[in-house]
Design an enzyme around this catalytic site. Structure first.
Site, mmCIF file in Angstrom:
data_model
loop_
_atom_site.group_PDB
_atom_site.id
_atom_site.type_symbol
_atom_site.label_atom_id
_atom_site.label_comp_id
_atom_site.label_asym_id
_atom_site.label_seq_id
_atom_site.Cartn_x
_atom_site.Cartn_y
_atom_site.Cartn_z
ATOM 1 N N TYR B 297 0.224 2.054 0.566
ATOM 2 C CA TYR B 297 0.076 2.428 1.835
ATOM 3 C C TYR B 297 -1.482 2.473 2.348
ATOM 4 O O TYR B 297 -2.139 3.217 1.651
ATOM 5 C CB TYR B 297 0.838 3.758 2.082
ATOM 6 C CG TYR B 297 0.837 4.139 3.667
ATOM 7 C CD1 TYR B 297 2.304 3.955 4.237
ATOM 8 C CD2 TYR B 297 -0.247 4.479 4.408
ATOM 9 C CE1 TYR B 297 2.082 4.410 5.759
ATOM 10 C CE2 TYR B 297 -0.233 4.966 5.874
ATOM 11 C CZ TYR B 297 1.016 4.790 6.443
ATOM 12 O OH TYR B 297 1.239 5.101 7.428
ATOM 13 N N TYR B 348 2.056 -2.689 10.552
ATOM 14 C CA TYR B 348 2.101 -1.360 10.232
ATOM 15 C C TYR B 348 3.317 -0.659 10.763
ATOM 16 O O TYR B 348 3.745 -0.428 11.790
ATOM 17 C CB TYR B 348 0.902 -0.644 10.895
ATOM 18 C CG TYR B 348 0.792 0.721 11.187
ATOM 19 C CD1 TYR B 348 0.780 1.478 9.688
ATOM 20 C CD2 TYR B 348 0.903 1.538 12.021
ATOM 21 C CE1 TYR B 348 0.538 2.648 9.418
ATOM 22 C CE2 TYR B 348 0.688 3.316 11.753
ATOM 23 C CZ TYR B 348 0.621 3.463 10.713
ATOM 24 O OH TYR B 348 0.319 5.021 10.536
#
Lengths: 156, 398
Positions: B297, B348
């Site tokens: 991430y 995202y």
């Protein structure tokens, strides 16, 4: 900011800090308005704690006390902000935010702005002195704690 | 790989991902579909991928304060029997792996038989994540930050990364390499929002500072879309269309006082994986050297540096040598990283696109397929509390 001896580091219009509804941080914010820096310290085990909590994280006493300390510390980390993330900051950048550790208060850390040239070289480990910034005309009124390395240099 | 001791509490090998689904990915605010509809589309796509009747789903799991209420989803989908609804606490992507773990735990514990894990975002509809305008007063953690101009996520994390760089001598180039690898992978991924928009060192260096040490390209995008996966018990893994990806391990949480505000975590210069990485490897019974591909991430590239080091791929002092583009790209880098383009260049989706890409790698169906593809790692939400991580494996790893 009329009536204030110095201009605010950042423009008006940013969110105003207030205590939680349960009042946990009320002594801290009230202290800043009186040029006093208050940090929690447990009278039972002498643990320092910031931000505030209802109990001591070390011994779990609920009798955590607010202790006035000298507003001085040293730069633990920093950032130079270029991109405005709030309408009040448009056209204002860059500006400096620093994370200051307070070795005489259990190394608790607090965020503030580093006064002076926003393009100055910032060195981690530099000693800094607290500067209270009052927003007495604001509704609600509040005060902030900033940092400067100039006064320390003058003392030396 | 180690065999499981009898009686050991573990997810290892007991749950399989049998379906993955995504909507189209959009730039922030550009989805014409509402957020709830995006969630439904992703869930149906995952069911279709699996060859599963959506009415068979009996559980929903999400994270980051997802607004698509499980009861409403179940009603909309005609779910015959609702058995589990879990939401991982915490904002951002710290829960992208924990949501999978919570769903898997529900299955292993016998609470549910078929759980969908999802994330859906329409930031045009609900405002930007981390939006800071229109707030009159603040209390709690934000009161110690926002009046000082520390408002948006990059400002909240830049000081943590700066301290890490200071402690370990990490240079800007290490962060740049992570951004370049993500954009490199996105150029062969037509789903990627940054498909057709390559990045090179000159463009990275010339990009504006957001908050030093973050250039524009060190920061994740903001996007609209949705993604979902379907989990079933291991015994049913062979009943579906695609090669299953098995959960080898998962962990969520953070270390001692990681959530101490403001910026008072004892391990401040950290991505919060000091306890999670050992727990993950222990459950999965593998070592860092066994990992074939990593999806990590990226709220900010600096968090990836920390997270990879804390998962044992290199020591912090080795970051500058390890984090070079050649090491990070598929098919043949030492540690292919974010092979779909990830949060920086694909979409995202609060990291859920990383989970889907990990499944694709296990299946052998990524557009940036790695050569060895038996073990894929996902790392969620560096620097937040709680964070989470996940290891997926092929049937060969069981």
């Amino acid at each position: 900011m009329s009536g204030s001896p110095r201009a605010a580091y950042l423009p008006d219009g940013l969110p105003i800090p207030v205590p939680e509804n349960d009042g946990l941080s009320a002594p801290y914010w009230a202290g800043l308005q009186q040029n006093r820096l208050l940090v929690q310290r447990c009278p039972h085990c002498t643990t320092w704690q910031f931000g505030p909590e209802w109990l001591c994280h070390h011994c779990h006493s609920f009798d955590v006390e607010w202790t006035e300390i000298e507003p001085r510390g040293r730069i633990f980390s920093w950032e130079r902000v270029w991109s405005p993330s709030h309408d009040a900051l448009r056209g204002r950048g860059p500006y400096l935010a620093v994370l200051v550790e307070l070795p005489h208060a259990g190394h608790v850390r607090m965020v503030g702005n580093l006064l002076g040239d926003p393009l100055q070289t910032v060195i981690i480990g530099t000693d800094v002195q607290g500067v209270f910034e009052h927003h007495h005309d604001s509704v609600p009124r509040y005060s902030l704690l900033h940092w400067t390395n100039h006064r320390m240099k003058a003392v030396r | 790989m180690m065999a499981r001791a009898s009686g050991e509490r573990t997810l290892r090998g007991r749950v399989a991902v049998v379906g993955i689904g995504e909507t189209d990915y959009y730039r922030h605010g550009e989805s014409s579909d509402p957020e709830f509809k995006l969630a439904l589309k992703a869930i149906l796509a995952a069911c279709s991928d699996a060859g599963l009747d959506p009415r068979e789903i009996d559980g929903f799991s999400s994270y980051s304060d997802d607004r698509s209420d499980a009861g409403r989803l179940a009603a909309a989908l005609g779910t015959r029997r609702l058995s589990t609804t879990t939401m991982q606490w915490g904002g951002g992507g710290g829960g992208c792996c924990a949501a999978v773990a919570n769903a898997a735990a529900s299955i292993v514990a016998g609470l549910a038989d078929c759980v969908v894990v999802f994330r859906s975002l329409a930031q045009g509809q609900y405002g930007r994540f981390g939006q800071t305008g229109g707030i009159g007063t603040v209390s709690g953690e934000r009161a110690y930050l926002m009046p000082y101009g520390v408002l948006a996520p990059p400002q909240r994390f830049a000081m943590r990364v700066r301290r890490y760089m200071h402690e370990h001598g990490v240079r800007q180039e290490a962060m740049q390499a992570i951004a370049l690898a993500s954009y490199h992978h996105a150029q062969s991924n037509p789903r990627a929002v940054m498909f057709g928009k390559p990045l090179d060192p000159e463009k990275y260096n010339a990009s504006r500072w957001i908050a030093e040490p973050f250039h524009l390209f060190d920061c994740c995008m903001e996007n609209d879309g949705a993604a979902a996966i379907i989990l079933v018990p291991e015994e049913r893994a062979g009943d579906f269309r695609n090669k299953p990806a098995y959960i080898l391990g998962a962990a969520t949480g953070a270390g001692y006082r990681s959530g101490a505000i403001p910026h008072n975590s004892p391990q401040y210069a950290s991505a919060s994986f000091e306890t999670l990485a050992p727990a993950l490897y222990r459950m999965a019974g593998i070592r860092p050297a066994d990992v074939d591909v990593v999806q990590s991430y990226e709220n900010f590239t600096g968090g990836v540096v920390m997270a990879l080091a804390e998962h044992g791929f290199f020591k912090p002092e080795e970051a500058n040598d390890f984090l070079v583009v050649d090491n990070l790209i598929a098919p043949s880098g030492r540690l292919p990283l974010n092979t779909s383009g990830g949060n920086l260049a694909e979409c995202y989706m609060h990291g859920f696109e990383l989970v889907i890409e990990a499944v694709r790698q296990i299946r052998g169906r990524s557009v940036n397929q790695v050569k060895c593809n038996d073990v894929a790692m996902v790392i969620g939400g560096p620097m937040v509390t709680p964070a989470s991580n996940l290891l997926l494996g092929s049937g060969a790893t069981l």
